[in-house]
Design an enzyme around this catalytic site. Structure first.
Site, PDB file in Angstrom:
ATOM      1  N   ASN A   6      42.398  31.088  51.462  1.00  0.00           N
ATOM      2  CA  ASN A   6      42.625  32.023  50.359  1.00  0.00           C
ATOM      3  C   ASN A   6      41.406  32.911  50.103  1.00  0.00           C
ATOM      4  O   ASN A   6      40.281  32.436  50.131  1.00  0.00           O
ATOM      5  CB  ASN A   6      42.977  31.253  49.082  1.00  0.00           C
ATOM      6  CG  ASN A   6      44.310  30.542  49.210  1.00  0.00           C
ATOM      7  OD1 ASN A   6      45.204  31.017  49.910  1.00  0.00           O
ATOM      8  ND2 ASN A   6      44.439  29.400  48.560  1.00  0.00           N
ATOM      9  N   SER A  20      23.029  37.003  15.214  1.00  0.00           N
ATOM     10  CA  SER A  20      23.246  37.462  16.594  1.00  0.00           C
ATOM     11  C   SER A  20      22.314  36.739  17.567  1.00  0.00           C
ATOM     12  O   SER A  20      22.340  37.008  18.762  1.00  0.00           O
ATOM     13  CB  SER A  20      23.021  38.980  16.680  1.00  0.00           C
ATOM     14  OG  SER A  20      21.748  39.328  16.165  1.00  0.00           O
ATOM     15  N   GLU A  33      40.017  38.121  45.106  1.00  0.00           N
ATOM     16  CA  GLU A  33      40.941  38.153  43.959  1.00  0.00           C
ATOM     17  C   GLU A  33      40.168  38.195  42.641  1.00  0.00           C
ATOM     18  O   GLU A  33      40.548  38.889  41.697  1.00  0.00           O
ATOM     19  CB  GLU A  33      41.837  36.919  43.981  1.00  0.00           C
ATOM     20  CG  GLU A  33      42.775  36.881  45.181  1.00  0.00           C
ATOM     21  CD  GLU A  33      43.462  35.531  45.296  1.00  0.00           C
ATOM     22  OE1 GLU A  33      42.976  34.683  46.070  1.00  0.00           O
ATOM     23  OE2 GLU A  33      44.445  35.313  44.589  1.00  0.00           O
ATOM     24  N   SER A  62      43.579  25.289  50.358  1.00  0.00           N
ATOM     25  CA  SER A  62      44.521  24.842  49.337  1.00  0.00           C
ATOM     26  C   SER A  62      44.554  23.326  49.358  1.00  0.00           C
ATOM     27  O   SER A  62      44.451  22.712  50.423  1.00  0.00           O
ATOM     28  CB  SER A  62      45.909  25.395  49.645  1.00  0.00           C
ATOM     29  OG  SER A  62      46.900  24.578  49.061  1.00  0.00           O
ATOM     30  N   HIS A  72      51.273  55.591  50.132  1.00  0.00           N
ATOM     31  CA  HIS A  72      52.354  54.805  49.494  1.00  0.00           C
ATOM     32  C   HIS A  72      52.455  53.401  50.100  1.00  0.00           C
ATOM     33  O   HIS A  72      53.504  52.777  50.050  1.00  0.00           O
ATOM     34  CB  HIS A  72      53.720  55.488  49.612  1.00  0.00           C
ATOM     35  CG  HIS A  72      53.697  56.959  49.321  1.00  0.00           C
ATOM     36  ND1 HIS A  72      53.972  57.479  48.075  1.00  0.00           N
ATOM     37  CD2 HIS A  72      53.396  58.023  50.115  1.00  0.00           C
ATOM     38  CE1 HIS A  72      53.857  58.800  48.111  1.00  0.00           C
ATOM     39  NE2 HIS A  72      53.496  59.156  49.334  1.00  0.00           N
ATOM     40  N   LYS A 109      46.279  27.149  54.592  1.00  0.00           N
ATOM     41  CA  LYS A 109      45.826  28.268  53.756  1.00  0.00           C
ATOM     42  C   LYS A 109      44.336  28.568  53.866  1.00  0.00           C
ATOM     43  O   LYS A 109      43.515  27.681  53.951  1.00  0.00           O
ATOM     44  CB  LYS A 109      46.143  27.967  52.290  1.00  0.00           C
ATOM     45  CG  LYS A 109      47.620  27.889  52.010  1.00  0.00           C
ATOM     46  CD  LYS A 109      48.202  29.227  51.671  1.00  0.00           C
ATOM     47  CE  LYS A 109      48.191  29.400  50.179  1.00  0.00           C
ATOM     48  NZ  LYS A 109      48.895  30.579  49.763  1.00  0.00           N
TER      49      LYS A 109
HETATM   50  N1  ARG Z   1      20.740  42.172  14.948  1.00  0.00           N
HETATM   51  C1  ARG Z   1      20.884  43.540  14.586  1.00  0.00           C
HETATM   52  C2  ARG Z   1      21.707  44.289  15.638  1.00  0.00           C
HETATM   53  O1  ARG Z   1      21.798  43.815  16.704  1.00  0.00           O
HETATM   54  C3  ARG Z   1      19.548  44.168  14.456  1.00  0.00           C
HETATM   55  C4  ARG Z   1      19.500  45.350  13.549  1.00  0.00           C
HETATM   56  C5  ARG Z   1      19.736  44.926  12.161  1.00  0.00           C
HETATM   57  N2  ARG Z   1      19.530  45.971  11.243  1.00  0.00           N
HETATM   58  C6  ARG Z   1      19.903  45.902   9.970  1.00  0.00           C
HETATM   59  N3  ARG Z   1      19.679  46.904   9.232  1.00  0.00           N
HETATM   60  N4  ARG Z   1      20.534  44.860   9.502  1.00  0.00           N
HETATM   61  O2  ARG Z   1      22.252  45.345  15.392  1.00  0.00           O
END
Ligand code: ARG
Length: 464
Positions: free
Chosen positions: A291, A29, A296, A283, A162, A289
Site C-alpha cells: 500500500n 497560550s 495517501e 496489509s 480526463h 498488498k
Molecule cells: N499571547 C498573546 C497572543 O498570542 C500575546 C499578546 C497579548 N496581548 C494582549 N494585549 N493581551 O496574541
C-alpha cells in the site's frame, strides 16, 4: 480592599483576584506559543540592546537582561523550564523567569514595548524561518524529480486528459511538469518572505511610544529589512501568516496531485511505478498488498493545511484595528500547517527519489487507447493537404474501425486505411508508433526527448 494575593504578577496592581480556572484555560497560550521561545528571546535581546544604546536603560541593566535571557533560553532548550499557565504566554513566562534570575533590571525590559508588538515580531521571525524551510524542502523534492526525469527522459508513457488516454508523452516530461509547479511554489514562499521581512517591534501597544527608541536598530539586529511604517498595522497585521498558509495550501495541493498519481501508478491496473519497500506498507490480512500509505497521507494533508488557511482568514476577517485577542488563535493553525507541509515535502522527496518507473509497462500502455490518433490526423493534413477538420473525421472513422476489430491503429492494414481515405500510403505507419509520436512533438515546451533534455539541462543548472 480585597485580598489580591492570587492576582496576576504582571498586572496585579489593577486586579483584585486571580482568574477563574476556565478563564485561565481559554486565555492561556503557553501550551502552544512556547514554540516561540527562541524568537521571543532574540527579540527581547535586541530590544534591550537598543534601549541601552538610546540611554533609555543603563548599559549595566541591558547586559544583565541580555545574559539572563540566554540563561532562560538554555533552560528551555534543556527542558528544565517550568512553564506556567498562570503566566499565560511565552512572553510573560520568559520575563517572569528572567526576574527570578536577575531581579530588578528584568522589570525594565518591557519599557517602550507591548506584548502586541512583541508577539507580532516573534511570530514573524518564526514564519520567516518556515519560509526558508519550505524553500529548501521544495528544492530537495525538485532535485529528486529531476533525477527521475533524467533517468527516463525518453521513456514513453500515456499522457491523459480526463484520465482518458490522450497522446503519448515522455516520463521525463511528466516529472518536469511537477518541477515547474514546485518552482512556482518556491517563488511564492520567496515572495512572501521578502514581503514579511519588516519589523513590528517598537509599534508598542498600537500607537508607538514616547521613548526615543531606534527601530532601525532592532529591525537590523533581527535581520529585517526595515521597521514597519505604521504602528497600528504592525500590531494588527497577520498577512505574513496568511501568505504563508496560502503558499502552503497551493504547494500541498501540488503534492496531493502527485501523490494521487503515485497511488494510481502503483496500482496493479497500471504498474507504472514500483514504490520501494521503504515507502510501502503491507496489509495485515491480504498478503499480496503493497500500500502507498505515505502517498495517501500526503494527499490528505492538503485538508488540514487548507483548513488552517480558511481558519485564520476567518479569525481575521472581522477584526477592527488594532490588536484583538482573537489573533492569539493564529499560531496553532500555522504551527500545524508548517509541521505537516515540511513532513509531506520530506516524505514526497524520499518516495519520489526511491520509486522505480516501469519502462516496459508504461511503453505497453502508451500505445493503447488510440493514443496516436492525433498523429494520424496531423499526417493527413501534412501529407495529403486535408483540412484539419476533415482529417479529424477520417481519423475518427479509422478509430471506430479499429475499435470494431478489437485492435489498435497501427494494427490496421493499409487496405483498411485506404477504404476510408484512398490517399493514405504506407508512410502513415511511421507516425503511428509511440516513439515517433513523442519524437515529433518538438515545439517549445513539448514532450519530445530533445526538448525534455534541454529543460533538464536548464533545471540542473538552476538547482545546483
Ligand atoms: N499571547 C498573546 C497572543 O498570542 C500575546 C499578546 C497579548 N496581548 C494582549 N494585549 N493581551 O496574541
Amino acid at each position: 480592599m480585597s485580598d489580591n494575593s492570587n492576582a496576576n504578577a504582571m498586572w496585579g496592581g489593577r486586579f483584585g483576584a486571580g482568574p477563574d480556572a476556565i478563564m485561565e484555560a481559554i486565555n492561556a497560550s503557553i501550551g502552544f506559543d512556547k514554540r516561540l521561545a527562541e524568537q521571543d528571546i532574540a527579540g527581547s535581546r535586541a530590544h534591550a540592546a537598543m534601549l541601552a544604546a538610546q540611554d533609555i536603560i543603563t548599559e549595566k541593566d541591558a547586559e544583565a537582561i541580555r545574559e539572563g535571557l540566554l540563561t532562560v533560553l538554555s533552560e528551555i532548550e534543556a527542558g528544565n523550564f517550568a512553564f506556567s499557565t498562570a503566566l499565560e504566554d511565552i512572553h510573560m513566562n520568559v520575563e517572569a523567569r528572567l526576574k527570578e534570575i536577575i531581579g530588578e533590571p528584568a522589570g525594565r525590559l518591557h519599557t517602550a514595548r507591548s506584548r502586541n508588538d512583541q508577539v507580532a515580531t516573534d511570530f514573524r521571525l518564526w514564519v520567516r524561518d518556515q519560509c526558508d524551510a519550505a524553500i529548501s524542502g521544495i528544492t530537495a523534492l525538485m532535485k529528486a524529480l529531476l533525477g527521475q526525469a533524467e533517468a527516463g527522459a525518453d521513456w514513453v508513457m500515456p499522457g491523459f486528459t480526463h484520465l482518458q488516454v490522450a497522446q503519448p508523452v515522455t516520463w521525463g516530461h511528466h516529472m518536469l511538469a511537477y518541477v515547474e509547479m514546485l518552482s512556482r511554489d518556491r517563488g511564492r514562499f520567496e515572495d512572501a518572505r521578502a514581503r514579511m521581512n519588516e519589523c513590528p517591534l517598537g509599534a508598542a501597544a498600537l500607537a508607538g511610544t514616547s521613548f526615543p527608541i531606534n527601530r532601525e536598530m532592532t529591525a537590523e539586529a533581527l535581520g529585517f529589512d526595515r521597521p514597519m511604517a505604521n504602528s497600528l498595522d504592525a500590531v494588527s497585521d497577520r498577512d505574513f501568516a496568511l501568505e504563508f498558509l496560502a503558499a502552503s495550501s497551493i504547494c500541498a495541493m501540488h503534492l496531493s496531485r502527485l501523490a494521487e498519481e503515485l497511488v494510481i501508478w502503483s496500482s496493479a491496473q497500471f504498474r507504472f511505478v514500483k514504490m520501494s519497500d521503504r515507502w510501502s506498507t503491507g496489509s495485515s490480512i491480504m498478503p499480496q498488498k503493497r500500500n502507498p500509505d505515505a502517498a495517501e497521507l500526503i494527499r490528505a494533508k492538503i485538508g488540514r493545511i487548507f483548513g488552517a488557511n480558511v481558519a485564520l482568514m476567518t479569525v481575521m476577517k472581522g477584526l477592527p484595528l488594532a490588536y484583538s485577542k482573537d489573533m492569539q488563535e493564529d499560531k496553532e493553525q500555522v504551527f500545524d500547517a508548517a509541521d505537516n507541509l515540511m513532513l509531506a515535502l520530506a516524505a514526497m522527496a524520499g518516495m519520489a527519489g526511491d520509486m522505480s518507473p516501469q519502462r516496459a509497462a508504461m511503453a505497453a500502455s502508451a500505445g493503447t487507447g488510440f493514443s496516436t490518433a492525433t498523429d494520424l490526423a496531423d499526417w493527413l493534413v501534412r501529407e495529403l493537404g486535408l483540412p484539419f477538420r476533415e482529417a479529424h473525421h477520417v481519423t475518427g472513422s479509422l478509430v471506430s474501425m479499429a475499435e470494431g476489430k478489437g485492435c489498435d491503429l497501427p494494427d490496421l492494414s493499409l487496405e483498411d486505411m485506404r477504404s476510408v481515405h484512398e490517399g493514405i500510403t504506407e508512410a502513415v505507419f511511421g507516425v503511428l508508433g509511440v516513439d515517433n509520436s513523442v519524437a515529433s512533438r518538438i515545439s517549445y515546451g513539448g514532450t519530445s526527448p530533445e526538448r525534455v533534455r534541454e529543460q533538464i539541462a536548464r533545471w540542473k543548472a538552476a538547482l545546483t
